[in-house]
Scaffold this active site. Structure first.
Site, short mmCIF file in Angstrom:
data_model
loop_
_atom_site.label_atom_id
_atom_site.label_comp_id
_atom_site.label_asym_id
_atom_site.label_seq_id
_atom_site.Cartn_x
_atom_site.Cartn_y
_atom_site.Cartn_z
N ASP A 178 0.85 -1.19 0.00
CA ASP A 178 0.00 0.00 0.00
C ASP A 178 0.89 1.25 0.00
O ASP A 178 2.05 1.19 0.42
CB ASP A 178 -0.92 0.03 1.23
CG ASP A 178 -2.16 0.91 1.01
OD1 ASP A 178 -3.26 0.35 0.88
OD2 ASP A 178 -2.02 2.17 0.96
N ASP B 207 -7.85 -4.65 -3.35
CA ASP B 207 -8.96 -3.83 -2.85
C ASP B 207 -8.58 -2.36 -3.04
O ASP B 207 -9.10 -1.49 -2.35
CB ASP B 207 -9.20 -4.17 -1.37
CG ASP B 207 -10.53 -3.65 -0.84
OD1 ASP B 207 -11.49 -3.51 -1.63
OD2 ASP B 207 -10.61 -3.37 0.38
N LYS C 56 -11.14 -5.28 -6.87
CA LYS C 56 -12.20 -4.26 -6.80
C LYS C 56 -12.10 -3.33 -8.01
O LYS C 56 -11.01 -2.92 -8.39
CB LYS C 56 -12.03 -3.44 -5.52
CG LYS C 56 -12.94 -2.21 -5.49
CD LYS C 56 -13.30 -1.80 -4.10
CE LYS C 56 -12.23 -0.96 -3.44
NZ LYS C 56 -12.55 -0.76 -2.03
#
Ligand SMILES: C[S@@+](CC[C@H](N)C(=O)[O-])C[C@H]1O[C@@H](n2cnc3c(N)ncnc32)[C@H](O)[C@@H]1O
Length: 207
Positions: A76, A116, A156
């Site tokens: 991330d 995600d 996603k």
């Protein structure tokens, strides 16, 4: 339910409270739980990459599911501070700038890639969907590079004009695919998950 006038969205709901009680850092864990319950993508012993892992609820659930014999690596832009089981680690990196050869060397062939990732939304549904598609396409590109043949991909993507295009991209590379919207997604959200089951053997002759 009361609305928070400063944010224009409902005050913390049932799933946010449940996540707090169950010690997950975000309500999004229940989306992955639903995906897992319905589609069984994660198995004990799996090697998993979790893109857009902050604050860490998918990572934590994936680590619990693969167990001590498995391995979960999260990536991330933001640093994950949540305490994780020993089989889960995270890297603070931008998916668009990552050295994928180095990553492949460190991680080895993967069983599952989860994404995600979401852009910072601007409130313009066209721009938000375009940026989500761009992230999803980058996740797919990385997944195709890192997954074993037979590996799975969960991603996603916001519904918008490129949505069907993304579904077709996944369809072309995996034996089977599904579009799935967990019930835990907020009702007003455009987010949807595209799942690719069983990556095909590379068809690029001579590569
Ligand atoms: C909805 S959150 C993920 C929540 C996470 N699955 C969980 O359960 O805790 C989306 C994340 O995507 C990350 N993200 C967005 N763009 C990214 C990029 N270019 N590279 C890496 N991560 C990115 C954001 O920083 C954000 O933390």
């Amino acid at each position: 339910m009361k609305r928070d006038p400063t944010k224009g969205r409902k005050t913390p709901d049932h799933y946010a409270r449940k996540a707090k009680t169950e010690h997950y850092p975000a309500r999004s864990v229940y989306k992955l739980q639903e995906i897992q319950k319905k589609h069984n993508v994660l198995k004990p012993g799996n090697a998993v990459l979790d893109l857009g892992c902050f604050p860490g609820s998918w990572m934590m659930f994936a680590a619990e599911t693969v167990g001590r014999g498995g391995k979960v690596t999260g990536i991330d832009l933001k640093k994950v501070a949540t305490h994780m089981p020993a089989q889960a680690t995270s890297l603070q990196e931008d998916i668009y700038e990552i050295d994928r050869e180095a990553l492949a060397g460190t991680l080895g062939p993967l069983d599952v890639v989860l994404s995600d990732m979401a852009p910072d939304t601007m409130g313009n549904k066209f721009t938000d969907a375009a940026r989500s598609f761009h992230l999803a396409a980058a996740a797919l590109d990385l997944a195709l590079f890192l997954l074993k043949p037979g590996g799975h991909f969960v991603c996603k993507v916001f519904q918008g004009e490129d949505f069907q295009n993304f579904v077709n991209m996944v369809k072309a590379e995996f034996e089977r695919h599904k579009v799935f919207k967990p019930e835990t997604c907020r009702k007003d959200s455009k987010e949807t998950y595209v799942i690719g089951f069983s990556k095909k053997e590379s068809t690029h002759v001579g590569s």
